[in-house]
Design an enzyme around this catalytic site. Structure first.
Site, PDB file in Angstrom:
ATOM      1  CE  LYS A   1      -8.312  -6.646   4.887  1.00 17.83           C
ATOM      2  NZ  LYS A   1      -6.932  -6.411   5.208  1.00 17.83           N
TER       3      LYS A   1
ATOM      4  N   GLY B   1       0.814  -1.212   0.000  1.00 16.64           N
ATOM      5  CA  GLY B   1       0.000   0.000   0.000  1.00 16.64           C
ATOM      6  C   GLY B   1       0.849   1.263   0.000  1.00 16.64           C
ATOM      7  CG  ASN B   2       4.930   0.897   1.123  1.00 13.14           C
ATOM      8  OD1 ASN B   2       4.413  -0.184   0.876  1.00 13.14           O
ATOM      9  ND2 ASN B   2       6.212   1.111   0.951  1.00 13.14           N
TER      10      ASN B   2
ATOM     11  CE  LYS C   1       0.675  -6.281  -1.522  1.00 14.84           C
ATOM     12  NZ  LYS C   1       0.778  -6.302  -0.096  1.00 14.84           N
TER      13      LYS C   1
ATOM     14  CE  LYS D   1       4.056  -7.222   3.378  1.00 10.71           C
ATOM     15  NZ  LYS D   1       3.039  -6.919   2.395  1.00 10.71           N
TER      16      LYS D   1
END
Ligand code: ADP
Ligand code: MG
Length: 310
Positions: free
Chosen positions: A127, A9-10, A211, A273
């Site tokens: 979520k 997102g960054n 994602k 991740k």
């Protein structure tokens, strides 16, 4: 060589950024320089990206519309963010490549991801999305819109949606064809638009797919040379944020699994991740990388960040 890059997102809204169009362009141009370095090295590129802040923004915007205007569903909001962020990324990459004298086009693929309604997340959604509500208001939107509302440990009530496991990226063949023709492809934004098989046909579902996990499924199916997760920390740390913190330079996938099982990686951030890179390395026998966006080229080369080895 085909590299799948998952952008955090960054890349578009760094922590502390207001998210104004101006700031989005400034951030995405920095990301585009990092990605162009990889293309310039000769790798084919598929770029995926998160959409947390943007999907939250849209859901809040829908929420504040006059009541005569219909509300849009979460699957449509995810689709909107794929166009929005996909455009920013693709345009910025093309511009950066052109500046370097490379005439390469970038395309955005609205992407669906297959999930199962049997996924445990559908009976126990985890979520949090969108804004915080007071208790009274939370009860009202729950009644009026059928949303599942839950108390967020950070304070207030928020909508919770299922975050099911991605099974398959439906556009994988289209993505491969475009990559083979030399396009830089932006796909699977926000983890993809979730669809599930209902009575023999695919139906959109209101859910959010992680994602990083979706990028891993895509990278495996594309038979990518490597999966590279770019974020705002220089890799995977053991004992993160504690005095004994150690940053991993190289780690064998089975050691990383052990650290995962010990609970080193929280579910909302480094956890997915780590699961994503484990899945890729185990299924392909190739390496994966996690590192800083600003150091993308060195991360891909294995000179910086964490290298996850078979
Ligand atoms: P992205 O938007 O790139 O998906 P996330 O915020 O979801 O970023 O995940 C990256 C964050 O994970 C880092 O900013 C860091 O604070 C956090 N984190 C949690 N545990 C660890 C760990 N063990 N090693 C490195 N970073 C970690
Ligand atoms: Mg994340």
């Amino acid at each position: 060589m085909l590299t799948v890059i998952a952008l955090g997102g960054n890349a578009i809204t760094p922590r502390g950024s207001s998210g104004s169009p101006r700031e989005q362009w400034d951030s995405v141009r920095v990301a585009a320089r990092a990605l162009a370095d990889i293309v310039e090295e000769g790798s084919k590129l598929v770029v995926t990206h998160g959409n947390g802040p943007q999907v939250g923004y849209l859901m809040e915007a829908f929420d504040s519309l006059p009541s005569i205007m219909p509300r849009q569903t979460l699957d449509l909001a995810v689709a909107m963010t794929q166009g929005w962020l996909g455009f920013l990324i693709a345009h910025a990459i093309e511009e950066e490549l052109a500046r370097r004298g490379l005439r390469k086009r970038a395309v955005v693929i609205p992407t669906r991801v297959l999930v199962s309604l049997e996924d445990p997340e559908f009976s126990n959604p985890s979520k949090y999305i969108g804004r915080y509500y007071g208790e009274e208001e939370a009860r009202r939107v729950s009644r009026e819109l059928g949303w599942v509302m839950r108390r967020d440990p950070r304070g207030g009530f928020r909508r919770v949606v299922p975050s099911p496991r991605p099974l398959k990226i439906l556009e994988v063949d289209v993505i491969r064809a475009l990559v083979d023709q030399g396009y830089v492809v932006v796909a699977a934004g926000g983890g993809g638009i979730p669809v599930a098989m209902v009575n023999g046909s695919l139906k959109p579902v209101e859910a959010v797919v992680d994602k990083d996990l979706a990028s891993s499924v895509l990278a495996v199916d594309l038979e990518a040379s490597s999966l590279v997760v770019l974020t705002d920390v220089p890799g995977i740390a053991i004992g993160y944020g504690r005095p004994e913190e150690i940053w991993l330079r190289k780690v064998k996938v089975e050691d990383l699994k052990r650290y995962y099982e010990k609970g080193e990686f929280p579910p909302g951030s480094m956890g997915p991740k780590v699961l994503a890179v484990i899945n890729f390395v185990e299924k392909t026998g190739r390496t994966a990388h996690i590192g800083l966006l600003e150091e993308a080229l060195d991360v891909v080369r294995g000179l910086k960040g964490t290298v996850i080895e078979p």
